[in-house]
Design a protein around this motif. Structure first.
Motif, PDB file in Angstrom:
ATOM      1  N   ASP A   1       0.951  -1.253   0.028  1.00 59.78           N
ATOM      2  CA  ASP A   1       0.061   0.113   0.050  1.00 59.78           C
ATOM      3  C   ASP A   1       0.900   1.309   0.119  1.00 59.78           C
ATOM      4  O   ASP A   1       0.566   2.087  -0.765  1.00 59.78           O
ATOM      5  CB  ASP A   1      -0.995   0.045   1.272  1.00 59.78           C
ATOM      6  CG  ASP A   1      -2.252  -1.007   1.126  1.00 59.78           C
ATOM      7  OD1 ASP A   1      -2.397  -1.456  -0.100  1.00 59.78           O
ATOM      8  OD2 ASP A   1      -2.813  -1.115   2.129  1.00 59.78           O
TER       9      ASP A   1
ATOM     10  N   LYS B   1       3.902   1.487  -1.239  1.00 55.37           N
ATOM     11  CA  LYS B   1       4.685   1.698  -2.485  1.00 55.37           C
ATOM     12  C   LYS B   1       3.794   2.205  -3.289  1.00 55.37           C
ATOM     13  O   LYS B   1       4.166   3.084  -4.093  1.00 55.37           O
ATOM     14  CB  LYS B   1       5.155   0.187  -2.787  1.00 55.37           C
ATOM     15  CG  LYS B   1       5.677   0.231  -4.158  1.00 55.37           C
ATOM     16  CD  LYS B   1       6.102  -1.294  -4.599  1.00 55.37           C
ATOM     17  CE  LYS B   1       6.337  -1.397  -5.860  1.00 55.37           C
ATOM     18  NZ  LYS B   1       5.336  -0.848  -6.974  1.00 55.37           N
ATOM     19  N   GLN B   2       2.347   1.551  -3.448  1.00 58.61           N
ATOM     20  CA  GLN B   2       1.556   2.183  -4.363  1.00 58.61           C
ATOM     21  C   GLN B   2       1.344   3.594  -4.260  1.00 58.61           C
ATOM     22  O   GLN B   2       0.888   4.251  -5.405  1.00 58.61           O
ATOM     23  CB  GLN B   2       0.253   1.323  -4.344  1.00 58.61           C
ATOM     24  CG  GLN B   2       0.477  -0.156  -4.988  1.00 58.61           C
ATOM     25  CD  GLN B   2       0.740  -0.239  -6.498  1.00 58.61           C
ATOM     26  OE1 GLN B   2       1.970  -0.319  -6.897  1.00 58.61           O
ATOM     27  NE2 GLN B   2      -0.142   0.319  -7.195  1.00 58.61           N
ATOM     28  N   ALA B   3       1.169   4.075  -3.120  1.00 55.51           N
ATOM     29  CA  ALA B   3       0.837   5.274  -2.815  1.00 55.51           C
ATOM     30  C   ALA B   3       2.007   6.312  -3.330  1.00 55.51           C
ATOM     31  O   ALA B   3       1.819   7.530  -3.794  1.00 55.51           O
ATOM     32  CB  ALA B   3       0.454   5.638  -1.348  1.00 55.51           C
ATOM     33  N   HIS B   4       3.114   5.981  -3.078  1.00 60.10           N
ATOM     34  CA  HIS B   4       4.411   6.860  -3.260  1.00 60.10           C
ATOM     35  C   HIS B   4       5.511   6.431  -4.235  1.00 60.10           C
ATOM     36  O   HIS B   4       6.094   7.241  -5.022  1.00 60.10           O
ATOM     37  CB  HIS B   4       5.056   6.945  -2.063  1.00 60.10           C
ATOM     38  CG  HIS B   4       4.340   7.405  -1.107  1.00 60.10           C
ATOM     39  ND1 HIS B   4       3.872   8.748  -0.854  1.00 60.10           N
ATOM     40  CD2 HIS B   4       3.648   6.965   0.126  1.00 60.10           C
ATOM     41  CE1 HIS B   4       2.966   8.875   0.170  1.00 60.10           C
ATOM     42  NE2 HIS B   4       3.259   7.586   0.695  1.00 60.10           N
TER      43      HIS B   4
ATOM     44  N   ARG C   1       4.936   4.159  -7.479  1.00 61.40           N
ATOM     45  CA  ARG C   1       4.281   3.322  -8.323  1.00 61.40           C
ATOM     46  C   ARG C   1       5.227   2.592  -9.599  1.00 61.40           C
ATOM     47  O   ARG C   1       4.904   1.573  -9.911  1.00 61.40           O
ATOM     48  CB  ARG C   1       3.000   3.982  -9.171  1.00 61.40           C
ATOM     49  CG  ARG C   1       2.067   4.268  -8.177  1.00 61.40           C
ATOM     50  CD  ARG C   1       1.124   5.147  -8.826  1.00 61.40           C
ATOM     51  NE  ARG C   1      -0.075   5.953  -7.830  1.00 61.40           N
ATOM     52  CZ  ARG C   1      -1.335   5.371  -7.821  1.00 61.40           C
ATOM     53  NH1 ARG C   1      -1.899   4.618  -8.948  1.00 61.40           N
ATOM     54  NH2 ARG C   1      -2.106   6.158  -6.977  1.00 61.40           N
ATOM     55  N   ASN C   2       6.291   3.211  -9.861  1.00 60.40           N
ATOM     56  CA  ASN C   2       7.092   2.633 -10.934  1.00 60.40           C
ATOM     57  C   ASN C   2       8.353   2.049 -10.331  1.00 60.40           C
ATOM     58  O   ASN C   2       8.957   1.438 -11.067  1.00 60.40           O
ATOM     59  CB  ASN C   2       7.600   3.961 -11.755  1.00 60.40           C
ATOM     60  CG  ASN C   2       6.501   4.681 -12.566  1.00 60.40           C
ATOM     61  OD1 ASN C   2       5.509   4.153 -12.823  1.00 60.40           O
ATOM     62  ND2 ASN C   2       6.740   6.164 -12.793  1.00 60.40           N
TER      63      ASN C   2
ATOM     64  N   VAL D   1       8.234  -4.414  -8.604  1.00 57.06           N
ATOM     65  CA  VAL D   1       7.259  -5.250  -7.699  1.00 57.06           C
ATOM     66  C   VAL D   1       7.990  -5.925  -6.363  1.00 57.06           C
ATOM     67  O   VAL D   1       9.184  -6.343  -6.642  1.00 57.06           O
ATOM     68  CB  VAL D   1       6.690  -6.412  -8.580  1.00 57.06           C
ATOM     69  CG1 VAL D   1       5.735  -7.130  -7.794  1.00 57.06           C
ATOM     70  CG2 VAL D   1       5.693  -5.775  -9.616  1.00 57.06           C
TER      71      VAL D   1
END
Length: 168
Positions: A53, A55-58, A60-61, A64
């Protein structure tokens, strides 16, 4: 006054303030007041979700993240509270790199801000490998007030060590 190993590199006046709190037996109370709660992220699965979460918020690129877990082997004796690693494995005829984050198990019982600080720190390493100005700017972007939380985490580690010494 005892040297404060977790606060090396900080100015002398901060060492004086911390030593005063220790001498007056108020360091634990100070930390409890600033960070009264404990987080509920107890499983590796919950830690993975929390990390993804963030990582996705800040970021994204960023690559994984394949695995995030609490690690009992990480502790202060190894001078690591968290680790980011890339594990390379041969799968078929290809070399696959898997990104992992390991967080010291002592953070299971810590304030949520301390857990978030460690995860932010390790995530920032996916973009910036060195502890340079850009690294800390990224940490501050992901967690406003990062530097204060990092300092307070160092106070927490100092307090934990003092508690262990008084019991042992």
């Amino acid at each position: 006054m005892k040297p404060l190993k977790y606060l090396q590199g900080y100015p002398a006046h901060l060492h004086d303030q911390v030593n005063r709190l220790i001498a007056e037996d108020r360091l634990g109370a100070y930390l409890s007041q600033r960070y009264p709660g404990k987080h509920g992220i107890q499983s590796d699965k919950a830690l993975y979700a929390f990390t993804v979460d963030l990582k996705q918020a800040h970021l994204r690129n960023a690559p994984v993240i394949d695995k995030v877990l609490y690690d009992n082997r990480l502790d202060l004796t190894h001078r690591a509270l968290g680790l980011h690693t890339t594990v390379s494995r041969v799968q078929g005829g290809k070399l696959k790199a898997k990104k992992e984050i390991r967080v010291a198990s002592l953070f299971k019982d810590a304030a949520p801000e301390f857990l978030q600080m460690i995860v932010v720190h390790e995530l920032a390493h996916f973009k910036e490998t060195d502890h340079n100005k850009a690294f800390y700017k990224l940490c501050e972007h992901m967690l406003p007030g990062y530097q204060q939380v990092e300092f307070d985490l160092r106070l927490y580690l100092t307090w934990q060590e003092l508690e262990r010494q008084s019991q042992g």
